[in-house]
Motif scaffolding. Sequence first.
Motif, mmCIF file in Angstrom:
data_model
loop_
_atom_site.group_PDB
_atom_site.id
_atom_site.type_symbol
_atom_site.label_atom_id
_atom_site.label_comp_id
_atom_site.label_asym_id
_atom_site.label_seq_id
_atom_site.Cartn_x
_atom_site.Cartn_y
_atom_site.Cartn_z
ATOM 1 N N PRO A 1 29.402 10.142 71.672
ATOM 2 C CA PRO A 1 30.796 10.453 71.977
ATOM 3 C C PRO A 1 31.657 9.202 71.973
ATOM 4 C CG PRO A 1 29.439 10.554 73.950
ATOM 5 C CD PRO A 1 28.501 10.412 72.803
ATOM 6 N N VAL A 2 32.890 9.367 71.532
ATOM 7 C CA VAL A 2 33.845 8.265 71.491
ATOM 8 C C VAL A 2 34.719 8.338 72.721
ATOM 9 C CG1 VAL A 2 35.762 7.255 70.197
ATOM 10 C CG2 VAL A 2 33.846 8.296 68.979
ATOM 11 N N LYS A 3 34.972 7.217 73.338
ATOM 12 C CA LYS A 3 35.800 7.184 74.532
ATOM 13 C C LYS A 3 37.200 7.692 74.205
ATOM 14 C CE LYS A 3 37.698 4.019 77.988
ATOM 15 N NZ LYS A 3 37.807 2.602 78.419
ATOM 16 N N GLY A 4 37.682 8.575 75.065
ATOM 17 C CA GLY A 4 39.046 9.075 74.890
ATOM 18 C C GLY A 4 39.097 10.294 73.977
ATOM 19 N N ASP A 5 40.263 10.885 73.915
ATOM 20 C CA ASP A 5 40.510 12.066 73.094
ATOM 21 C C ASP A 5 41.075 11.606 71.763
ATOM 22 O OD1 ASP A 5 41.183 14.442 71.980
ATOM 23 O OD2 ASP A 5 42.522 15.104 73.584
ATOM 24 N N VAL A 6 40.312 11.791 70.675
ATOM 25 C CA VAL A 6 40.754 11.295 69.383
ATOM 26 C C VAL A 6 41.234 12.435 68.480
ATOM 27 C CG1 VAL A 6 39.283 9.286 69.458
ATOM 28 C CG2 VAL A 6 38.376 11.381 68.496
ATOM 29 N N ARG A 7 41.570 13.558 69.050
ATOM 30 C CA ARG A 7 42.130 14.645 68.254
ATOM 31 C C ARG A 7 43.470 14.230 67.665
ATOM 32 N NH1 ARG A 7 42.204 19.427 72.470
ATOM 33 N NH2 ARG A 7 42.944 17.666 73.712
ATOM 34 N N ALA A 8 43.782 14.779 66.507
ATOM 35 C CA ALA A 8 45.055 14.463 65.860
ATOM 36 C C ALA A 8 46.218 14.901 66.748
ATOM 37 C CB ALA A 8 45.143 15.162 64.512
ATOM 38 N N PRO A 9 47.307 14.154 66.740
ATOM 39 C CA PRO A 9 48.451 14.496 67.594
ATOM 40 C C PRO A 9 49.127 15.784 67.159
ATOM 41 C CG PRO A 9 49.015 12.712 66.094
ATOM 42 C CD PRO A 9 47.527 12.922 65.967
ATOM 43 N N ASP A 10 49.827 16.404 68.085
ATOM 44 C CA ASP A 10 50.576 17.632 67.832
ATOM 45 C C ASP A 10 51.893 17.272 67.143
ATOM 46 O OD1 ASP A 10 51.813 20.058 67.811
ATOM 47 O OD2 ASP A 10 52.032 20.240 69.984
ATOM 48 N N LEU A 11 52.114 17.803 65.946
ATOM 49 C CA LEU A 11 53.314 17.471 65.170
ATOM 50 C C LEU A 11 54.408 18.526 65.283
ATOM 51 C CD1 LEU A 11 51.612 16.203 61.901
ATOM 52 C CD2 LEU A 11 52.263 14.903 63.916
ATOM 53 N N SER A 12 54.183 19.534 66.128
ATOM 54 C CA SER A 12 55.117 20.653 66.177
ATOM 55 C C SER A 12 56.516 20.242 66.609
ATOM 56 C CB SER A 12 54.584 21.743 67.115
ATOM 57 O OG SER A 12 54.401 21.231 68.436
ATOM 58 N N ALA A 13 56.641 19.176 67.404
ATOM 59 C CA ALA A 13 57.958 18.741 67.859
ATOM 60 C C ALA A 13 58.793 18.203 66.700
ATOM 61 C CB ALA A 13 57.821 17.678 68.941
ATOM 62 N N GLY A 14 58.145 17.638 65.701
ATOM 63 C CA GLY A 14 58.849 17.149 64.524
ATOM 64 C C GLY A 14 59.668 15.900 64.747
ATOM 65 N N THR A 15 59.490 15.218 65.879
ATOM 66 C CA THR A 15 60.262 14.010 66.179
ATOM 67 C C THR A 15 59.683 12.806 65.442
ATOM 68 O OG1 THR A 15 58.911 13.449 68.095
ATOM 69 C CG2 THR A 15 60.798 14.906 68.469
ATOM 70 N N GLU A 16 60.465 11.723 65.434
ATOM 71 C CA GLU A 16 59.965 10.508 64.805
ATOM 72 C C GLU A 16 58.718 9.989 65.523
ATOM 73 O OE1 GLU A 16 61.447 9.875 68.162
ATOM 74 O OE2 GLU A 16 63.182 10.100 66.840
#
Length: 227
Positions: A140-155
């Motif tokens: 296991p890798v330390k921390g949550d390495v899931r891709a970020p949520d892009l739904s907000a569409g912000t910069e």
Amino acid sequence: MQTLRPVGRGASARKYDIITALGAYALAQGKHDQRRVLRLLTLMTARYNWARDELAVGQREIARLWSVDERTVKREMALLRARGWLVVKRQGARGRVTEHGLDLERMLQDTEAYWAAVGPDFELRMGAAEPETSKVVLMPVKGDVRAPDLSAGTEWALAQAVLHGEDAGLYASWIAGLERVERAGGRLTLRAPSRFHGAYVQTHLERRLLAACREVDGDVTEVRIIT
């Protein structure tokens, strides 16, 4: 599932299979995803070096190929990296363009549900099992390495995708916990979960955050960290 590396004997057929899988996937999606995959397919067929897994094209050239502006190119490339289809192999600097590779395994995983739409022969060929090999246990890798949520569409959401693609471990440890507070002109304000966290990011990662933000939105001139 068989790993289809488009090199050696039969490489041309494997390339067509990968392109077909992406096309079948795209045709089952909404218009925005369809256009995004079409752009990627055009870029792959025009500029991708299959043998070297190398896609080294400047944003201006991509914008001309796609008939869009460079800001759209930044956004679309960031979204493709967030999806895991594009991988940064070498970051651009001093006039050198960023070099990308393709994660073909991820592409095949994401399109597998649509192989049957092409035909049973295609589904059988793409799903052919490889000879059994020794199993590898992933720690296991330390921390949550899931891709970020892009739904907000912000910069900041798009910049997070860029940063995640560059270094998932660094993203999980120091960047995922940053929260967007506001945007005032060219200044983007982020909140860190603690004073120590904020001080570390401000000292060691501020330039990296700014570079990622400018990659997706050239109007960003400053990244401010608060706690």
